[in-house]
Scaffold this motif. Structure first.
Motif, PDB file in Angstrom:
ATOM      1  N   ILE A 116       0.838  -1.191   0.000  1.00 54.06           N
ATOM      2  CA  ILE A 116       0.000   0.000   0.000  1.00 54.06           C
ATOM      3  C   ILE A 116       0.872   1.239   0.000  1.00 54.06           C
ATOM      4  N   TRP A 117       0.536   2.162  -0.918  1.00 50.75           N
ATOM      5  CA  TRP A 117       1.266   3.419  -1.082  1.00 50.75           C
ATOM      6  C   TRP A 117       0.279   4.569  -0.913  1.00 50.75           C
ATOM      7  N   THR A 118       0.758   5.665  -0.365  1.00 49.07           N
ATOM      8  CA  THR A 118      -0.117   6.821  -0.160  1.00 49.07           C
ATOM      9  C   THR A 118       0.610   8.087  -0.584  1.00 49.07           C
ATOM     10  N   TRP A 119      -0.187   9.073  -1.013  1.00 47.89           N
ATOM     11  CA  TRP A 119       0.400  10.363  -1.388  1.00 47.89           C
ATOM     12  C   TRP A 119      -0.655  11.461  -1.296  1.00 47.89           C
ATOM     13  N   GLY A 120      -0.184  12.702  -1.231  1.00 50.66           N
ATOM     14  CA  GLY A 120      -1.085  13.845  -1.097  1.00 50.66           C
ATOM     15  C   GLY A 120      -0.950  14.474   0.276  1.00 50.66           C
ATOM     16  N   SER A 121      -2.034  15.047   0.769  1.00 50.07           N
ATOM     17  CA  SER A 121      -2.020  15.752   2.047  1.00 50.07           C
ATOM     18  C   SER A 121      -1.747  14.792   3.195  1.00 50.07           C
ATOM     19  N   ASN A 122      -0.977  15.286   4.166  1.00 55.07           N
ATOM     20  CA  ASN A 122      -0.668  14.502   5.362  1.00 55.07           C
ATOM     21  C   ASN A 122      -0.880  15.338   6.610  1.00 55.07           C
ATOM     22  N   ALA A 123      -1.817  16.300   6.487  1.00 56.61           N
ATOM     23  CA  ALA A 123      -2.028  17.248   7.579  1.00 56.61           C
ATOM     24  C   ALA A 123      -2.498  16.573   8.852  1.00 56.61           C
ATOM     25  N   PHE A 124      -3.161  15.427   8.738  1.00 51.92           N
ATOM     26  CA  PHE A 124      -3.653  14.711   9.913  1.00 51.92           C
ATOM     27  C   PHE A 124      -3.002  13.334  10.059  1.00 51.92           C
ATOM     28  N   GLY A 125      -1.940  13.115   9.296  1.00 55.48           N
ATOM     29  CA  GLY A 125      -1.297  11.809   9.334  1.00 55.48           C
ATOM     30  C   GLY A 125      -1.995  10.782   8.463  1.00 55.48           C
ATOM     31  N   GLN A 126      -2.847  11.251   7.529  1.00 57.54           N
ATOM     32  CA  GLN A 126      -3.644  10.318   6.736  1.00 57.54           C
ATOM     33  C   GLN A 126      -2.839   9.498   5.737  1.00 57.54           C
ATOM     34  N   LEU A 127      -1.569   9.849   5.537  1.00 54.25           N
ATOM     35  CA  LEU A 127      -0.732   9.013   4.674  1.00 54.25           C
ATOM     36  C   LEU A 127      -0.242   7.771   5.417  1.00 54.25           C
TER      37      LEU A 127
END
Length: 964
Positions: free
Chosen positions: A825-836
């Protein structure tokens, strides 16, 4: 007729005038006709009769017909250009004259920019509903059935405008009476009421009487049972049939020949009566004849009642006051299943044969039904039946001691159940696996399988493992392995949080947690996956993240919910946010929800009884129950005309989408930006009940419909994507920022098709049939994976991580999750709340323009005791080494037990035992530990003196501590 063409619609002319011709619409888009043709009613360019279906020539510029209807001596059809064509007796055609037409001719009087969406024909007049919400009517007007305020016939179409601020949503032409429904859900009627209560409102006022307002559309209240609305309506002669939302059939008006079908014999009942349907049968379609009625039953048979001059098709000429099956008296005389004669019984009322199958090997077999019609033997019917296999699901403990869970005998196409979780004293269970992949218990069993338990053994070491009795020694706790092999078999994305379903049946969550949507009992955000608090004994098999809520299907077949609940969107009967999973309620008669779709403040669910339910906020009618009253408990979503149940549901912010069992998409709720997708609802208005989404030419079915924030996305049966609604951030992908009220295609390459798009935000990413990834919409946080924060006006091809092939893409509000072919699983974009979920971020402005790896389930040390006492400091995590640091407290000399409390991403594990040895710092080193040849001069003297003093002091101390 070509052999590969099937009929999708068929109409027979009304027997009140000439009943000897029929028309049908084929799957190839052509109209076929046969029968009497003396007036050109077959539309074949001549007046010669036809004994077999013959294709009607398409008008110039028309490639196919999409809908047909027939009157007494004429026929109508809608073409793919949105225009209406008619042929037959000229006075009723609306083509501008009274000359008979032997081939399709365009109806005149309808504006060129108006597309017709539905048509209805009766004896001598017709009605067409335009995409502008206006009804157009033409033909005979002797009873004011055209609704234009007079009794003058019209040979071209005239407009019937709806009440101010409304649109017409349906139109039904009857014999001498007409009905319509407006966008506010109210019914209207005009034309003859002739003393037989044709309006169904308990009043009997004719247009020639004192209330001449019935020469124009007048609002009426059809007296159906409370809460029931009309799903389908047909009217003719002097009576009307209607299927209600309660799946019952109602009738009103004239009953001279039993055409109302209630068996009462009352000639003119003042209010609608319930048609007496055969036992166990509901009608799915009804057609009103002039003095008779017809219906298609849920059992696949056709039924008729009323006047019978041989026209009911039951083998007699006896009038019928209740429905009889068309085809006369059919009796099943023998049934053979798979070559075995099977005993059974026949219900004398419904004629349904019931029998039990005999033992047989699994597989498809023929069912041969021998029958008679009016005692005359008929050709046998051959049907298909599948003997389902029973498969065995076995369990292997994967080396663990003890006995495995008992094997499960699972019927083919059913699902296995989570067994009791096994235990191994020093190992951790990570899931049941097959062929190296985690088994989710969410897939139908198709063969006998063995599931093997997978285990991990964790170790924690101390370094150093000894220190002085004075304490203050820094010790490192080093866990191995530091990361679990628990895999996420499913992921689901909310606006600012995400869920992952672990191979161990637990759910993990990360990101924003202001409303408890992470389900760990707190409102603290998490930058790495942390386990959701699981109800005792429950394992999960499905997950669905809403904008700020979370839902999951438990092993007890109940759905659980947690997170924001200010509008009652969790469905547990209150408006209190839930920090841990709670079971949601189900209406009576529902054994389980087969699908749950969470929106912003409302939720949709599909029951196993085929009924759609909704709960939560309803200010814009997003619950679809034809009201704007919010509800803390499930309410029934109305089924639109022609639909008996929905096959999928999708909840957006304040609107909803669904696909009906006819394959068509429907929408309801807010239409502020055109997201409902129907010209029957004004932009800026709302629709509290489902309306059909208007589809482009050539599209007749959907396989996916998704309601996002304030726009909509669908995938047609041909694999092409359609978008509509808000477009301020290029959500529609058509190169503009202009909102669009009807579906249109994004600027995607020709020939590329799609199977799935998962989005609940202002952007979309999809994998095409050419294996390319296409992205469009808002990109302010780099969520499109193109390496920048520029929002493209049209879809672009992206490669978020070169060398990685993605099989799934899930977009949140400003972040995206991708799953690759290996399940990583890979994530990208906003991480303002740790959502990555990569362990970083959690502060405003944090983002990643390139994919980062989701942190797997991790071992965390949560506490340490040494001989029952907490250390002087710690344990504190050291990210540089991946270890935990602590400082020992003073303790007497000796070896003491150490107990390490630890967890796997929030799931406590059995304490890990270690030992630590306290040594006396004053004990001289053993011989050889310090080379004596180096202890010379002043150093040797100092050491000797210190040792002597210390030795004497120690001896004195030991003497004092000896018991007396």
């Amino acid at each position: 007729m070509p052999p590969n063409v099937r009929f999708t619609q068929i109409w027979a002319s009304n027997t009140a005038f000439r009943g000897a011709f029929s028309v049908a619409l084929g799957t190839d888009g052509n109209v076929y006709s046969w029968g009497q043709n003396d007036l050109g009613q077959l539309g074949l360019g001549d007046t010669n009769d036809r004994l077999t279906p013959t294709k009607v020539t398409l008008p110039a510029g028309v490639t196919r017909f999409t809908q047909i209807a027939s009157g007494s001596c004429y026929a109508l059809a809608i073409a793919d250009n949105g225009k209406v064509y008619s042929w037959g007796v000229g006075a009723f055609l609306g083509v501008g004259g009274t000359v008979n037409r032997t081939s399709p001719t365009a109806v005149v009087g309808i504006p060129n920019d108006v597309r017709i969406v539905s048509i209805s024909a009766s004896n001598y007049h017709s009605m067409a509903l335009g995409d502008n919400g206006v009804i157009y009517s033409w033909g005979s007007n002797s009873s004011a059935q055209l609704g234009i305020g007079d009794l003058t016939d019209r040979t071209s179409a005239v407009a019937i405008t709806p009440p101010a601020g409304l649109r017409w949503t349906s139109a039904t032409a009857g014999g001498y009476t007409s009905f319509a429904t407006a966008s506010d859900g109210n019914d209207y009627a005009w034309g003859s009421n002739q003393g037989v209560f044709q309006y169904g409102n308990g009043m009997s006022v004719d247009t020639d009487g004192p209330t001449a307002e019935y020469r124009v559309p007048t609002r009426i209240h059809i007296l159906l049972p409370a809460g029931v609305h009309i799903v389908q309506r047909s009217t003719n002669g002097h009576h009307t049939l209607a299927i209600g939302s309660d799946h019952k059939t109602y009738a009103w008006g004239s009953n001279n020949y039993g055409e109302l079908g209630d068996g009462s014999g009352v000639l003119t009942p003042p209010t609608p009566v319930e048609v007496s349907t055969p036992a166990g049968v509901t009608f799915i379609s009804v057609i009103a004849g002039y003095w008779s009625s017809y219906a298609v039953g849920s059992d696949g048979n056709s039924y008729a009642w009323g006047k019978n001059q041989g026209s009911l098709g039951d083998g007699s000429t006896v009038d019928r006051t209740t429905p009889v099956r068309i085809g006369g008296v059919t009796r099943i005389t023998r049934v053979t299943i798979g070559g075995q004669v099977t005993a059974g019984t026949i219900n004398p009322v419904s004629g349904v044969w019931t029998g039990a199958t005999l033992p047989h090997a699994p597989g498809d077999v023929d069912v041969v039904v021998e029958l008679t019609l009016n005692t005359v033997p008929q050709p046998s019917e051959t049907l298909s039946f599948r003997y389902l296999d029973t498969f065995t699901v076995s369990f292997d403990l994967g080396g663990a001691p003890g006995s495995p869970p008992g094997s499960q005998n699972v019927l083919e196409r059913s699902k296995a159940a989570w067994p009791v979780t096994p235990a191994w004293s020093d190992k951790t269970f990570t899931g049941w696996y097959i062929d190296g992949k985690p088994y989710t218990f969410n897939e139908p069993v198709t063969q006998s399988i063995t599931l093997t338990a997978k285990w991990e053994q964790y170790g924690i070491s101390l370094s150093p493992s000894s220190g002085t009795t004075m304490g203050n020694t820094q010790v490192s706790l080093n866990p191995l392995p530091k990361e679990s092999t628990i895999k996420f078999s499913q992921v689901s994305v909310g606006w600012y949080h995400s869920l992952g379903l672990g191979s161990n049946g637990l759910i993990y969550a990360w990101g924003k947690n202001n409303a408890g949507q992470l389900g760990d009992g707190t409102t603290d955000n998490h930058v790495v996956p942390m386990a959701v608090n699981t109800p005792a004994g429950i394992k999960f098999s499905q997950i669905a993240a809403g904008p700020n809520t979370s839902f999951a299907l438990g092993s007890d077949n109940r759905w659980y919910a947690w997170g924001a609940n200010g509008s009652g969107q969790l469905g547990n009967g209150n408006t209190t946010n839930q920090l841990t999973p709670v079971a949601i309620s189900m209406p009576a008669g529902v054994g389980a929800y087969t699908q749950v779709s969470p929106g912003d403040t409302h939720t949709l669910a599909l029951g196993d009884n085929g009924i759609a339910y909704a709960w939560g906020a309803n200010s814009s009618g997003q619950l679809g129950n034809n009201s704007t009253a919010s509800s803390l408990s499930p309410v029934t979503v109305q089924t639109p005309p022609g639909v008996f149940h929905f096959t999928s549901l999708s909840a957006g912010s304040v609107h909803s989408l669904a696909i009906g069992d006819n394959g068509l998409p429907y929408a309801w709720g807010s239409n502020q930006y055109g997201q409902v997708g129907s010209v029957l609802v004004n932009v800026g208005d709302t629709s509290p009940a489902p309306v059909e989404v208007q589809l482009p030419v050539g599209i007749n079915k959907f396989k996916q419909a998704t309601a996002t924030a304030d726009w909509s996305l669908g995938i047609a049966s041909n694999g092409r994507i359609l978008t509509w609604g808000y477009n301020g951030d290029y959500e529609l992908g058509n190169g503009t920022t202009v909102n669009q009220a009807i579906p249109g295609e994004p600027n995607l390459p020709a020939g590329v098709t799609f199977n799935q798009v998962i989005t609940n935000s202002d952007s979309a990413m999809a994998i095409g049939s050419n294996h390319q990834i296409y992205a469009w919409g808002y990109n302010g946080a780099g969520q499109l994976g193109n390496g920048n924060q520029t929002s493209p006006a049209s879809p672009i091809t992206v490669n978020p991580k070169p060398g990685i092939t993605f099989t799934q893409l899930h977009t949140g509000w400003k972040h995206t999750i991708g799953v690759d072919t290996s399940g990583n699983i890979w994530t990208w974009g906003s991480n303002a709340f740790g959502q990555l979920g990569d362990g970083s971020g959690g502060t405003p402005g944090s983002l990643s323009l390139t994919p980062v790896s989701l942190t797997p389930v991790k071992l965390t040390i949560t506490g340490v005791t040494m001989d029952g006492q907490a250390p002087q400091t710690g344990p504190t995590y050291d990210p540089a080494t991946g270890t935990w640091k602590l400082t020992t407290h003073p303790h007497a000399e000796g070896t003491v037990p150490v107990s390490v409390a630890w967890s796997l991403s929030g799931v406590p594990q059995p304490n890990y035992p270690l030992t630590y040895t306290y040594t006396d710092p004053l004990t001289l080193p053993t011989a050889g530990s310090i080379p004596l040849q180096r202890l010379t001069g002043a150093l040797l003297l100092t050491l000797s003196l210190a040792a002597a003093v210390t030795y004497a002091t120690r001896q004195k101390s030991r003497t004092r501590k000896q018991p007396h």
